[in-house]
Motif scaffolding. Structure first.
Motif, PDB file in Angstrom:
ATOM      1  N   GLY A  41       0.827  -1.242  -0.109  1.00 46.14           N
ATOM      2  CA  GLY A  41      -0.051  -0.014   0.196  1.00 46.14           C
ATOM      3  C   GLY A  41       0.755   1.409   0.055  1.00 46.14           C
ATOM      4  O   GLY A  41       0.403   2.263  -0.719  1.00 46.14           O
ATOM      5  N   HIS A  45       0.931   4.006  -3.132  1.00 43.20           N
ATOM      6  CA  HIS A  45       0.607   5.355  -2.798  1.00 43.20           C
ATOM      7  C   HIS A  45       1.612   6.405  -3.137  1.00 43.20           C
ATOM      8  O   HIS A  45       1.417   7.277  -3.725  1.00 43.20           O
ATOM      9  N   GLU A  83      -8.111   2.684   1.048  1.00 40.94           N
ATOM     10  CA  GLU A  83      -7.645   1.186   1.114  1.00 40.94           C
ATOM     11  C   GLU A  83      -8.665   0.477   1.783  1.00 40.94           C
ATOM     12  O   GLU A  83      -9.114   0.783   3.043  1.00 40.94           O
ATOM     13  N   LEU A 120      -7.562   1.132  -3.305  1.00 38.03           N
ATOM     14  CA  LEU A 120      -6.964  -0.087  -3.513  1.00 38.03           C
ATOM     15  C   LEU A 120      -7.679  -1.174  -2.508  1.00 38.03           C
ATOM     16  O   LEU A 120      -7.818  -0.843  -1.239  1.00 38.03           O
ATOM     17  N   TYR A 128      -5.542  -7.978  -5.426  1.00 38.41           N
ATOM     18  CA  TYR A 128      -6.142  -6.841  -4.960  1.00 38.41           C
ATOM     19  C   TYR A 128      -6.600  -6.115  -6.392  1.00 38.41           C
ATOM     20  O   TYR A 128      -6.588  -6.371  -7.541  1.00 38.41           O
TER      21      TYR A 128
END
Length: 419
Positions: A41, A45, A83, A120, A128
């Motif tokens: 993550g 980002h 997220e 995400l 994902y």
């Protein structure tokens, strides 16, 4: 430092449409990529931040100034990556899609921005979804694919711990200036004359709808797949006639409309990128246009004649693709206000098969791609030659699901009979 730009013709059309109907959410576009592998993550980002700093369109908002309507490109909009984790749900993909469809219907503030949303979403321990929603005023499908590809490259480099690969400079200002010069030059005038001569009278629009329009902007979708063996037969027809393979599919749409409606003269809408220059082809923006495709279906001449005509029309459409369809509509003689001018839109989309995130392959899925006035037929060609995905998107006020399904099945049967 913020700066201002004029709008492209495509942007202005979208902005006006949103002002005329502020509650309309059909001008939101959204989709996701299913990534088969774990995603970090924090690195994801960081990849998004990098691309955000590169892409002017993502930092745009729209403002009425003393000089008229302008898009204001800001330094950095206030945004965050959402997220989510649906991996513990009974049906993680269904739960994720439900959330994404709800988000895709949420408002964008064109004056304040930002005009994009990213999420995400974890659906399995090593699977994902990267969800993207944007307002059509800043980007089209081609531009969205550029953004997706760049994020994949940047994330891959970050995940590998290597310097992020550079790309040629992209400049929305240069693209807008390019269009401004075109609109003031001889090519614009020549394209205008070509299209007015090509469509001298208001066309009788072919539609598969059995009901009158209800004013809704919502759409319903039916989809199916054509096996690789059937696609090989279509490609064989194209090779025999020495035309692009998608000419066969477009000819099939025209023939199907003729069989259902009885009309011989069929006018289809062909979405085109309207990006004639290298800088435009590498710049995410809203530039797309719709080119009319005029095909005459003569049963006496047969299938091959329609395919050949489709190939000729495709060449003309691509050569003259920059002239704004909205301007053409205003000048067509005798066209009643508000009347549709084209039959179904036919969009053939080739996927980038090499798109990976840190070595993990990604498969794209389209949730909504803009307004559906009557019907949009989307043909997805995957480079692995696994077959074609065909989607029939129909305006919910014109079609019932069972009608749309029936038309899709009958159209696919027609394609399978081509030889």
């Amino acid at each position: 430092m913020a700066y201002q730009l004029e709008l492209s013709a495509a942007q202005l059309s979208v902005w006006v449409a949103q002002q005329l109907n502020p509650l309309d959410r059909s001008l939101n576009i959204a989709g996701y990529g299913a990534i088969d592998g774990p995603i970090d993550g924090a690195q994801f980002h960081a990849a998004l931040r990098t691309v955000l700093s590169e892409v002017d369109a993502l930092r745009a908002r729209f403002e009425l100034t003393g000089e008229g309507l302008r898009q204001v490109i800001t330094d950095s909009p206030d945004w965050s990556l959402t997220e989510l984790d649906f991996s513990d749900s009974a049906d993680p993909l269904a739960a994720a899609e439900q959330w994404m469809r709800a988000d895709a219907a949420a408002e964008f503030d064109l004056a304040a921005g930002p005009l994009f949303r990213w999420a995400l979403i974890k659906v399995e321990p090593a699977r994902y979804l990267w969800y993207q929603a944007m307002h059509h005023v800043i980007v089209d499908g081609f531009g969205l694919s550029l953004i997706t590809s760049r994020v994949a490259d940047v994330y891959t480099d970050l995940a590998a711990g290597v310097p992020v690969r550079e790309q040629p400079p992209i400049s929305l200002a240069e693209v807008i200036d390019e269009y401004t010069r075109y609109a003031a030059g001889p090519d614009f005038a020549a394209d205008r004359e070509f299209w007015l001569a090509r469509l001298p009278d208001p066309p009788r629009v072919a539609t598969l709808a059995s009901r009158e329009p209800s004013g809704t902007s919502a759409f319903i979708r039916e989809s199916t797949r054509i096996a690789a063996a059937d696609v090989d037969r279509l490609r064989a027809v194209a090779r025999r006639l020495r035309v692009p393979w998608y000419s066969v599919v477009i000819a099939g749409v025209a023939i199907y409309l003729h069989r259902v409606t009885g009309l011989r003269d069929i006018v289809l809408g062909l979405p085109v990128a309207a990006r004639p220059s290298p800088v435009a082809r590498r710049t995410p923006a809203m530039l797309t246009n719709v080119a009319p495709m005029c095909l005459t279906v003569d049963p006496v001449l047969g299938f091959d004649a329609v395919v050949a005509a489709a190939a000729t029309e495709l060449m003309a459409a691509y050569e003259r693709q920059r002239y704004p369809y909205e301007l053409l509509v205003r000048e067509l003689p005798g066209l009643p206000p508000g009347r549709r001018q084209l039959g179904p839109e036919v969009n053939v989309i080739a996927f980038n098969g090499s798109l990976t995130f840190g070595g993990h392959p990604s498969t794209p899925y389209n949730l909504c791609a803009g307004p559906v006035e009557d019907m949009s037929i989307n043909i997805y060609d995957r480079p692995d030659r696994s077959g074609l995905l065909i989607e029939f998107d129909g305006n919910a006020g014109l079609y019932r699901p069972e009608e749309l399904r029936s038309h899709l099945d009958d159209f696919v049967a027609l394609l399978r009979s081509a030889e």
